[in-house]
Design a protein around this motif. Structure first.
Motif, PDB file in Angstrom:
ATOM      1  N   LEU A   1       0.818  -1.215   0.000  1.00 18.11           N
ATOM      2  CA  LEU A   1       0.000   0.000   0.000  1.00 18.11           C
ATOM      3  C   LEU A   1       0.854   1.267   0.000  1.00 18.11           C
ATOM      4  O   LEU A   1       0.484   2.273  -0.611  1.00 18.11           O
TER       5      LEU A   1
ATOM      6  N   SER B   1      -0.956   4.297  -1.837  1.00 23.30           N
ATOM      7  CA  SER B   1      -2.263   4.325  -1.182  1.00 23.30           C
ATOM      8  C   SER B   1      -2.166   4.681   0.300  1.00 23.30           C
ATOM      9  O   SER B   1      -3.107   5.202   0.881  1.00 23.30           O
TER      10      SER B   1
ATOM     11  N   LEU C   1      -8.621   6.841  -2.849  1.00 23.48           N
ATOM     12  CA  LEU C   1      -9.297   5.628  -3.295  1.00 23.48           C
ATOM     13  C   LEU C   1     -10.303   5.951  -4.397  1.00 23.48           C
ATOM     14  O   LEU C   1     -11.005   6.953  -4.334  1.00 23.48           O
TER      15      LEU C   1
ATOM     16  N   ALA D   1      -7.197  -1.434  -2.514  1.00 23.50           N
ATOM     17  CA  ALA D   1      -6.057  -0.556  -2.827  1.00 23.50           C
ATOM     18  C   ALA D   1      -4.810  -1.392  -3.097  1.00 23.50           C
ATOM     19  O   ALA D   1      -3.926  -0.991  -3.841  1.00 23.50           O
TER      20      ALA D   1
END
Length: 457
Positions: A130, A135, A151, A245
């Motif tokens: 991530l 993200s 997102l 994600a």
RNA sequence: GGUCGGAUGGCCGAGAGGCGAGGCUCGGGACUGCAAAUCCCGCUACACGGGUUCAAAUCCCGUUCCGACCUCCA
């Protein structure tokens, strides 16, 4: 046979269930955060999803059922300080209490029951993905946050808009980019347990474990994710956010059970201990509590009262007596079969109340059959088949284990019945009834028939 | 403020345009031992106000009340 249809929280509609792989189903159920003994609301969730699982198995699926244990969170740490025992001892104590409750209610053990703290590696891997793809961010204090504004989709399960969310008034924006960003990982505080990560020592946030463990055991995409209604937001939204994600499809169908309520309100832990499973089991047997908790539709609130519980137990004992009588007539336990009507009810989003109506009808037919073995075998078989899916089969060794089957027991019952018959012959019905009531209180049912008394237990 | 869910007979609890789910309780009856079990019959419903329709508990509009979630609750 009709096909299974299930309600999906995501689409808010009932649709035909189709597994990702033929005849195989992966289910991830959010289990307990082991911070207190289980109350009947917790265990209702376990029962509801156990019924789903049993139904899937009965209809030919191979089910991989993963139910996690979240064994670290704020309350566990607080309790450890308060009780002056290690946090892991607190977690283990309540994990055992949950296991005992599941067992008492005949909830099948999960295929696997992963603990959060056993999956730190998987969590770090997920966070790395991530962070690498932008993200999530680690502001440098040891926390790691998911950046929700980045997102593509967020809050699709609860159908909310990010800007409509009330943000906590005390939101600390020292490290967060947005008050709605949530912690994947929490920096270590003095005295708290911690694990090393590339971003500093710390411990898991609440949601990360489920994404990491679902991925570890069920893969990037799986069939059903379940839990209580209150987990829709934030827990399940955040699981979806993290997992998607990271590029995982995650759960196909979302199922949520409703609460056990008291006076129309969600049960809260402040109500004290009276609704703990352990306490209720002092009043009714596990099989009776299970019957009660499973009897309402899983998406309907179940309004708890001790009267309703007692009434439900009475109704169940009637079913139990019917099966015991059938066994006595047939000379063997009736063989469970799945009736088409029962299947139709279960396939309709697990319509247990309809299934119960079918059971009542079957019993009526069986009870009017004048002990016709063919009819009894059919109706009792259907009733037993239905009960086995509901997890309330009285012949299930889980429940039957407490019963003694030895010769001494048989002999004593026969002796009591002889005494009773003697009393009846001399028209001393008071004495006869007293004997019947006494052995009834021990779980032995006596019925008088034209061919003499019949007993079963 | 946003999102979601409720309100059904004495009680629990389904259903979602037509023929009153089912259970528990209660009343009557059959059988029996004026018992137990079982069976049969009966009783009482769709929060409120409008509307649509041949027909509404169910659809539409409005109202009231209740509950849940809104960042560590099953």
């Amino acid at each position: 046979m009709s096909a299974l249809n299930l309600y999906d929280t995501k689409t808010r509609s009932i649709a035909p269930f189709k597994s990702l792989k033929p005849k195989q189903v992966g289910i991830y159920l959010c289990g307990a955060t082991v911070q207190a003994p289980p109350h009947i609301g917790h265990i209702r969730s376990g029962v509801n999803f156990d019924i789903l699982r049993r139904w899937l198995i009965a209809t030919g699926y191979e089910v991989t059922f993963v139910r996690n244990v979240t064994d670290i969170d704020d309350k566990i740490l607080h309790k450890a300080v308060h009780e002056e025992i290690p946090w892991w001892a607190v977690a283990m104590k309540y994990e055992r209490a949950f296991t005992d409750a599941y067992n008492a209610l005949n909830v099948l053990p999960p295929t696997y029951e992963p603990r959060a703290t056993g999956h730190i590696t998987q969590m770090i891997n997920l966070m790395q993905i991530l962070i690498d793809n932008g993200s999530a961010y680690a502001p440098g204090n040891g926390d790691v946050y998911l950046e929700v504004r980045k997102l593509k989709e967020y809050l699709t399960l609860s159908n909310q808009k990010l800007d409509d969310l009330q943000t906590a008034e005390d939101a600390d924006l020292t490290y967060k980019k947005d008050p709605r960003d949530f912690a994947l990982w929490k920096a270590a505080k003095a005295g708290d347990p911690s694990w090393p990560t590339p971003w500093g020592d710390g411990r898991p946030g609440w949601h990360l474990e489920c994404s990491a463990m679902a991925h570890a055991y069920l893969g990037e995409a799986f069939d059903i994710h379940g839990g209580g209604l209150d987990l829709i937001f934030p827990h399940h939204e955040n699981e979806i956010a993290q997992s998607q994600a990271a590029g995982y499809k995650f759960a196909n169908t979302w199922m949520h059970n409703a609460w056990v309520t008291t006076s129309g309100e969600k049960m809260s832990k402040s109500l004290g201990n009276s609704l703990q499973v352990q306490e209720i089991l002092k009043k009714v047997r596990g099989i009776e509590l299970r019957w009660y908790l499973g009897s309402a539709h899983y998406r309907s609130m179940l309004e708890f009262s001790f009267d309703a519980l007692a009434e439900s137990a009475t109704a169940f004992r009637r079913v139990e007596a019917f099966l015991a009588r059938a066994k006595s007539v047939l000379g063997a336990e009736p063989q469970p079969v799945i009736a088409a009507e029962f299947a139709a009810a279960m396939n309709d989003d697990l319509a247990v109340p309809q299934a119960l109506a079918f059971i009542a009808e079957s019993m009526r037919i069986g009870n009017t059959s004048a002990d016709d073995k063919k009819v009894i075998a059919k109706t009792a078989g259907e009733v037993r088949g239905a009960l086995s899916i509901l997890g309330c089969d009285p012949f299930d060794p889980v429940f039957a284990a407490s019963k003694s089957n030895d010769a001494a027991m048989d002999g004593l019952i026969k002796l009591a019945l002889e005494q009773r018959e003697a009393a009846r012959l001399r028209k001393d019905f008071a004495a006869a009834d007293a004997i019947r009531d006494q052995i009834a209180s021990l779980g032995v049912i006596v019925e008088d028939t034209p061919n003499g008394p019949r007993w079963s237990y």
